[in-house]
Design a protein around this motif. Structure first.
Motif, mmCIF file in Angstrom:
data_model
loop_
_atom_site.group_PDB
_atom_site.id
_atom_site.type_symbol
_atom_site.label_atom_id
_atom_site.label_comp_id
_atom_site.label_asym_id
_atom_site.label_seq_id
_atom_site.Cartn_x
_atom_site.Cartn_y
_atom_site.Cartn_z
ATOM 1 N N ILE A 5 11.561 -0.606 -4.269
ATOM 2 C CA ILE A 5 10.309 -0.799 -3.531
ATOM 3 C C ILE A 5 10.557 -0.714 -2.032
ATOM 4 C CG2 ILE A 5 8.550 -2.512 -2.945
ATOM 5 C CD1 ILE A 5 8.595 -3.358 -5.860
ATOM 6 N N THR A 187 -10.270 -5.897 1.800
ATOM 7 C CA THR A 187 -9.090 -5.509 1.025
ATOM 8 C C THR A 187 -9.383 -4.358 0.068
ATOM 9 O OG1 THR A 187 -8.450 -7.800 1.165
ATOM 10 C CG2 THR A 187 -7.190 -6.401 -0.309
ATOM 11 N N GLN A 259 1.436 0.356 -3.178
ATOM 12 C CA GLN A 259 2.028 -0.918 -2.752
ATOM 13 C C GLN A 259 0.947 -1.901 -2.332
ATOM 14 O OE1 GLN A 259 5.052 -1.988 -3.072
ATOM 15 N NE2 GLN A 259 5.581 -0.044 -4.052
ATOM 16 N N LEU A 260 -0.025 -1.399 -1.565
ATOM 17 C CA LEU A 260 -1.114 -2.270 -1.110
ATOM 18 C C LEU A 260 -1.836 -2.853 -2.309
ATOM 19 C CD1 LEU A 260 -2.784 -0.343 1.849
ATOM 20 C CD2 LEU A 260 -1.509 -2.474 1.948
ATOM 21 N N ASP A 262 -0.760 -3.286 -5.384
ATOM 22 C CA ASP A 262 0.047 -4.254 -6.117
ATOM 23 C C ASP A 262 0.161 -5.574 -5.374
ATOM 24 O OD1 ASP A 262 0.314 -2.344 -7.943
ATOM 25 O OD2 ASP A 262 2.403 -1.831 -7.499
ATOM 26 N N ARG A 263 0.300 -5.486 -4.045
ATOM 27 C CA ARG A 263 0.582 -6.700 -3.272
ATOM 28 C C ARG A 263 -0.662 -7.522 -3.004
ATOM 29 N NH1 ARG A 263 5.725 -6.425 0.076
ATOM 30 N NH2 ARG A 263 6.892 -5.412 -1.565
ATOM 31 N N LEU A 264 -1.746 -6.839 -2.697
ATOM 32 C CA LEU A 264 -2.932 -7.588 -2.273
ATOM 33 C C LEU A 264 -3.711 -8.103 -3.474
ATOM 34 C CD1 LEU A 264 -4.005 -5.324 0.667
ATOM 35 C CD2 LEU A 264 -2.756 -7.461 0.749
ATOM 36 N N ASP A 265 -3.278 -7.712 -4.692
ATOM 37 C CA ASP A 265 -3.854 -8.250 -5.911
ATOM 38 C C ASP A 265 -5.366 -8.286 -5.868
ATOM 39 O OD1 ASP A 265 -4.164 -11.422 -7.500
ATOM 40 O OD2 ASP A 265 -3.997 -9.448 -8.431
#
Lengths: 269, 307
Positions: A5, A187, A259-260, A262-265
């Motif tokens: 990652i 988001t 990535q955004l 996955d991370r910001l859910d």
């Protein structure tokens, strides 16, 4: 996994910074994208010219950088227009409800009934070539996705307690939408916009590939690829250089979007 | 079920009506006078007036719109300004080639995506998974107009295995189909992976393993069948992207389909043909999407629609 990652984010960051940097600084770089060197036509890459020359004897690297500027500014312009227009329409439609919402939903349905790129091709073709018309055509297609997303999210936020509380305290609709609804939309909209950039970059290059985008002597990666297809065997660098640039940028933007997400859910409503 | 069918039909009709209206309006967004754009600078005023009357462009907009819709319902899409042939005939001539290309592209996508996605799901977090998902990432990111020339360079020019373009032989279909199918294969294999991952946790999968079925049977018979619904939905939704992609793919390979006709018509400012092409492709997309909904209801008895 963590390493993978980190590597991906590093890669995406480098590519995007380079794209951004070149696009912004192009006017101050000593470039000669339209200068013709008749003795160097179709010359492959060498130490003197990193990427070689094209079929008219122009420096490929310089044209590649001009192409970066084109794709970057088209992407930014289209995102700004379609994001703000789509968000506004979606927000207001969901908030007002009733017949306004009904009409907006129908319009969104109709726009979604066109394969996006096809509508853009037809629009750009009818409006005529030129960078402004590319931006118009892609924005006409682009706002729909944002409107749909903003509308769906607003519909569910509308009944949240903090919105009801704000209403009870007598806040105006505009204030509620701006202060209590819009911030919660950023988001999902940001993620949609990131993927949007990837498809706009491809679409702009696609239109230019078809000859409906930026006109010569201005450069676009799409028109560079088209010019190169006639000389595939003798000068593959004419397709490979802009092709690789395009692929790297789109890949980087898509990785960033993944990535955004996955991370910001994001909880999809 | 009947009311569901009826309501779907109604909303499809409304969308088709809207699509036709938008396509009708396309010609009126052309900056300046469309007649001047069609005939060029040197046309005489008499010619301009004649064409204006022939196309009905001298009437008020709402009347033109009415004519357009009634003509369309009767199958009259006007005449090409370039070849003077009826637009409908031009379209019908081109449909088989595009249908063949789209079908082959779809086949390539499914043939690639199901094994890749399954492999990635079953061997989750292994090299296989990363490999398949890297392919998916690349596949989404590489546009048709780059994929096509790269394949031509490799397989036609360097290796000499396949023809560069045209549609004369069966082998000429291979490269366009791969070009068109790759992006869909990439999206689909991600979808197959994630739905399979959901399904693999189910009790019936554990039962199937427990009664001693071999893994291949479990995946094919038990897991993939239950993952079929989202995969079919995605196929229906992505058909639009596939058809739009076919426009560019046809240009890359000189494939004599609808896409090539569209672009040629755009370049010749042959507006009736452009309208016809956009109309036909969008109608196909809408109808296929509605069909997907029905297939969905038919495949999964748990899906109930209350409208």
């Amino acid at each position: 996994m963590i390493k993978l990652i980190a590597w991906r984010i590093g890669f995406a960051g480098c590519v995007l910074l380079l794209w951004f940097g070149l696009a912004i600084s192009a006017p101050w770089l000593p470039l000669q994208p339209t200068e013709i060197h008749l003795s160097a036509i179709l010359q492959p890459p060498s130490w003197q010219s990193i990427l070689g020359y094209d079929d008219l004897g122009r420096l490929l690297l310089d044209r590649l950088i001009m192409g970066a500027t084109t794709s970057f500014f088209v992407a930014i312009a289209v995102i700004v227009v379609s994001l703000s227009l789509g968000t506004f329409i979606g927000l207001v439609s969901a908030w007002l409800g009733g017949w306004v919402d009904l009409i907006v939903v129908r319009i969104i349905d109709i726009f979604l009934a066109f394969p996006g790129l096809l509508l853009a091709i037809a629009l750009a073709g009818l409006l005529g070539p030129g960078i402004e018309n590319v931006v118009i055509a892609l924005s006409v297609v682009g706002w729909v996705g944002f409107a749909r997303l903003a509308r769906a999210q607003t519909l569910s936020l509308k009944r949240r307690e903090h919105v009801l509380a704000a209403q009870a305290m007598g806040a105006s609709s505009g204030r509620i939408l701006l202060r209590h609804v819009l911030p919660l939309l950023t988001t999902p909209l940001l993620i949609e916009a990131t993927f949007g950039i990837a498809s706009i970059v491809i679409a702009e290059a696609g239109l230019s590939f078809l000859g409906l985008g930026v006109q010569p002597p201005a450069a676009s990666w799409g028109s560079m690829i088209r010019d190169g297809t006639s000389y595939l065997l003798v000068a593959p660098h004419m397709v490979l250089a802009p092709g690789l640039a395009l692929l790297l940028v789109v890949l980087a933007v898509n990785m960033l979007g993944d990535q955004l997400r996955d991370r910001l859910d994001v909880r999809q409503v | 079920m009947f009311t569901f069918l009826l309501s779907r039909l109604l909303s499809v009709l409304i969308v088709l009506f809207g699509v036709s209206t938008l396509v009708f309006l396309l010609i009126h967004i052309v900056p300046g006078d469309p007649i001047q754009a069609m005939l060029g600078e040197n046309a005489t005023a008499t010619d301009q007036t004649a064409l204006r009357i022939a196309l009905g462009l001298d009437q008020p907009l709402w009347q033109q719109w009415g004519h357009y819709l009634t003509n369309m319902l009767q199958g009259h899409l006007g005449y090409s300004l370039y070849s003077k042939e009826p637009v409908l005939d031009l379209l019908l001539n081109r449909i088989p080639a595009t249908a063949l290309l789209a079908g082959a592209g779809l086949a390539v996508a499914v043939a690639l995506a199901i094994p890749l996605g399954s492999l990635a799901a079953v061997r989750r977090d292994t090299v296989w998974d990363y490999g398949a998902m890297t392919f998916a990432m690349l596949g989404v990111s590489i546009p048709n107009f780059l994929m096509g020339p790269l394949l031509i360079l490799c397989f036609s020019l360097w290796l000499g295995w396949l023809p560069v373009s045209g549609s004369d032989s069966a082998t000429a279909l291979i490269l366009p189909a791969i070009t068109l199918g790759t992006a869909l294969a990439a999206i689909l294999s991600r979808m197959v992976r994630s739905t399979l991952l959901d399904v693999l946790h189910e009790d019936y999968i554990r039962t199937a393993y427990a009664k001693g079925l071999n893994p291949r049977q479990v995946i094919w018979r038990h897991a993939l069948r239950n993952a079929a619904l989202p995969i079919i939905t995605i196929l229906g939704l992505q058909l639009g992207t596939l058809l739009a992609g076919a426009v560019i793919t046809e240009m890359v390979f000189s494939w004599p389909g609808l896409g090539q006709l569209t672009i040629e018509a755009i370049k010749r400012r042959d507006y009736p043909v452009v309208q016809g092409c956009v109309l036909l492709i969008s109608f196909t997309y809408v109808v296929v999407n509605a069909g997907t909904d029905l297939v969905y209801a038919w495949l999964d008895p748990r899906v109930h629609y209350h409208d």
